[in-house]
Design an enzyme around this catalytic site. Structure first.
Site, mmCIF file in Angstrom:
data_model
loop_
_atom_site.group_PDB
_atom_site.id
_atom_site.type_symbol
_atom_site.label_atom_id
_atom_site.label_comp_id
_atom_site.label_asym_id
_atom_site.label_seq_id
_atom_site.Cartn_x
_atom_site.Cartn_y
_atom_site.Cartn_z
ATOM 1 N N GLY A 50 -5.480 -5.270 -3.583
ATOM 2 C CA GLY A 50 -4.970 -4.446 -2.842
ATOM 3 C C GLY A 50 -5.662 -3.780 -2.595
ATOM 4 O O GLY A 50 -4.638 -2.556 -3.337
ATOM 5 N N THR A 53 -6.258 0.518 1.172
ATOM 6 C CA THR A 53 -5.807 1.503 1.683
ATOM 7 C C THR A 53 -5.156 1.912 0.693
ATOM 8 O O THR A 53 -4.091 1.912 -0.544
ATOM 9 C CB THR A 53 -5.048 1.376 2.952
ATOM 10 O OG1 THR A 53 -4.108 0.284 3.008
ATOM 11 C CG2 THR A 53 -6.504 0.506 3.818
ATOM 12 N N PHE A 76 -7.999 -7.488 2.447
ATOM 13 C CA PHE A 76 -8.274 -8.740 3.559
ATOM 14 C C PHE A 76 -8.759 -7.554 5.091
ATOM 15 O O PHE A 76 -7.778 -7.482 5.046
ATOM 16 C CB PHE A 76 -7.276 -9.935 3.626
ATOM 17 C CG PHE A 76 -6.761 -10.433 4.900
ATOM 18 C CD1 PHE A 76 -8.580 -11.366 4.675
ATOM 19 C CD2 PHE A 76 -6.942 -10.345 6.050
ATOM 20 C CE1 PHE A 76 -9.080 -12.373 5.401
ATOM 21 C CE2 PHE A 76 -7.384 -11.337 6.878
ATOM 22 C CZ PHE A 76 -8.114 -12.279 6.591
ATOM 23 N N TYR A 237 16.209 -0.197 3.867
ATOM 24 C CA TYR A 237 15.116 -0.681 3.320
ATOM 25 C C TYR A 237 16.077 -1.056 1.729
ATOM 26 O O TYR A 237 15.034 -1.098 0.871
ATOM 27 C CB TYR A 237 14.229 0.591 3.197
ATOM 28 C CG TYR A 237 12.542 0.573 2.505
ATOM 29 C CD1 TYR A 237 12.561 0.029 1.666
ATOM 30 C CD2 TYR A 237 12.190 1.007 3.919
ATOM 31 C CE1 TYR A 237 11.374 -0.480 0.963
ATOM 32 C CE2 TYR A 237 10.394 1.601 2.593
ATOM 33 C CZ TYR A 237 10.318 0.334 1.628
ATOM 34 O OH TYR A 237 8.875 0.530 1.818
ATOM 35 N N VAL A 276 6.222 8.555 2.508
ATOM 36 C CA VAL A 276 4.333 8.683 2.250
ATOM 37 C C VAL A 276 4.111 8.165 3.928
ATOM 38 O O VAL A 276 4.269 6.560 3.921
ATOM 39 C CB VAL A 276 3.228 8.943 1.973
ATOM 40 C CG1 VAL A 276 3.379 9.845 0.347
ATOM 41 C CG2 VAL A 276 3.206 7.823 1.578
#
Length: 393
Positions: A50, A53, A76, A237, A276
């Site tokens: 990953g 980004t 991906f 969350y 963030v």
């Protein structure tokens, strides 16, 4: 074409090639200013699952441009066509490659489904043939869906509370409107699907595959990223489907750690990072408003950090230089400034006041939007946004 941002809901459907490359270079410049000497125990061969980004990209940049490490990145992303831009992650990776080639750094990338067996096979082949044994594995996937590599069943994650419906404030960042959002409680199937996508199972599969292939180095470290939050974000969350998935990530951390300790004197940890602006956080109800308020308070207090600053603090300060701050479950804690009572009290007070009429005054709504657009290569200093570009280049 002249490429302009196209925002639809919480995503931007266009990305700017030169803006993304420039944004990557900004992060590289910061890393090279902060890390001027390479410690003897710095990682040399790094796998980032990953890597295109956010925190995953920052991890690869720190390893490569902070330490000169060989890096293998998986992601991906969609390549550009003649009439449509590629994804931001596609251009981010090109920005990384351009800078790495210029610096003479070894690197390889795999663009594909990181959840698949084939991605693991491809990665292991590259490691064996071209890298040497891996001493750091970063797991930083953020996906809304996952296909089981054995059964081919597709699991889709959901962002829902557990037990009862929740009504909370949120911010429509496209329109600048503060409004309430009501979310129905998750079913048991919702919970289990979200755990399958966002929990620790795939991290375990990766580490087991690397172990069985004999490509892990003595003293290998692996880390996966999570977010916890506090009172304001807990309903969506914490005591929610995402929270259950993160509990499973902790479970996986302990299982992986036991194996690595026994075989390699290695470690596995979860790192708790601060809130963030990312493509993932933008999609979570409550978070855009919370982050806008948090940014204002933390910036005024002089304790705000962006993703690359957080990851420099994690990898360089805590993992390499031994300045680790752990909690009682062996998680690295990079979120303590955010969770400080004084910070949270101020955010809660602003939360109670927040409305469409005052959002630009009492929050860092402008800063949130700026960071959001930078994710897609817009509003980056020094980029000519009137230039006619071929998005494929």
């Amino acid at each position: 074409m002249v490429i302009k941002p196209k925002v639809r809901g919480f995503i931007c459907t266009a990305s700017h090639p030169k803006g993304c490359v420039a944004h990557v270079q900004e992060q590289i410049d910061y890393i090279q200013q902060q890390i001027t000497e390479v410690p003897a125990n710095a990682p040399k061969n790094v796998l980032v699952i990953g890597s295109s980004t956010g925190y995953g990209l920052a991890s690869r940049l720190v390893a490569a441009f902070g330490y000169g490490a060989k890096t293998l990145g998986l992601f991906f992303e969609k390549e550009a066509s003649e009439r449509k831009t590629g994804t931001a992650g596609w251009y981010n990776n090109r920005g990384f490659e351009i800078a790495a080639d210029k610096a003479g750094l070894w690197h390889k990338s795999i663009n594909g489904d990181a959840f698949s067996h084939q991605a693991k096979i491809d990665a292991i082949n590259i490691i064996k043939e071209q890298m040497g044994k891996i001493d750091l594995v970063v797991y930083s996937l953020a996906s809304p869906r996952r296909q089981d590599p054995d059964s081919a069943e597709i699991y889709k994650s959901v962002l829902k509370p557990i037990g009862e419906a929740v009504t909370e404030k949120t911010l429509n960042t496209d329109k600048g409107e503060v409004h309430e959002v009501s979310i129905d409680p998750a079913t048991e199937e919702d919970i289990q699907n979200t755990i399958k996508v966002m929990g620790g199972q795939d991290w375990e599969l990766w580490m087991n595959a690397l172990d069985e292939a004999g490509v892990l180095a003595e003293g290998v470290k692996t880390v996966a990223y999570t977010y916890i939050g506090k009172k304001l974000t807990w309903p969506i969350y914490g005591h929610a489907t995402i929270g259950k998935a993160k509990e499973d990530l902790d479970r996986a951390s302990h299982a992986i750690h036991e194996t690595l300790q026994t075989k390699y004197n290695g470690t596995a940890n979860v790192a708790v990072l601060k809130a963030v602006v990312t493509q993932a956080s933008s999609a979570i109800p409550v978070m855009p408003l919370y982050i806008s308020l948090l940014y204002k308070v933390m910036k005024e207090a002089g304790v705000h950090e962006n993703p690359v600053e957080q990851i420099k603090g994690l990898i360089h300060d805590q993992m390499v230089n031994g300045e680790a701050i752990y909690d009682d479950t062996r998680r690295f804690r990079l979120d303590l400034k955010e969770l400080d009572d004084a910070i949270q009290d101020k955010v809660e007070a602003l939360w109670a006041q927040a409305s469409t009429e005052n959002i630009t005054e009492i929050s860092d709504y402008a800063g949130y939007k700026h960071e959001f657009f930078k994710l897609f290569g817009f509003e980056v200093d020094g980029v000519d946004y009137e230039e006619d570009l071929d998005p494929r280049i």
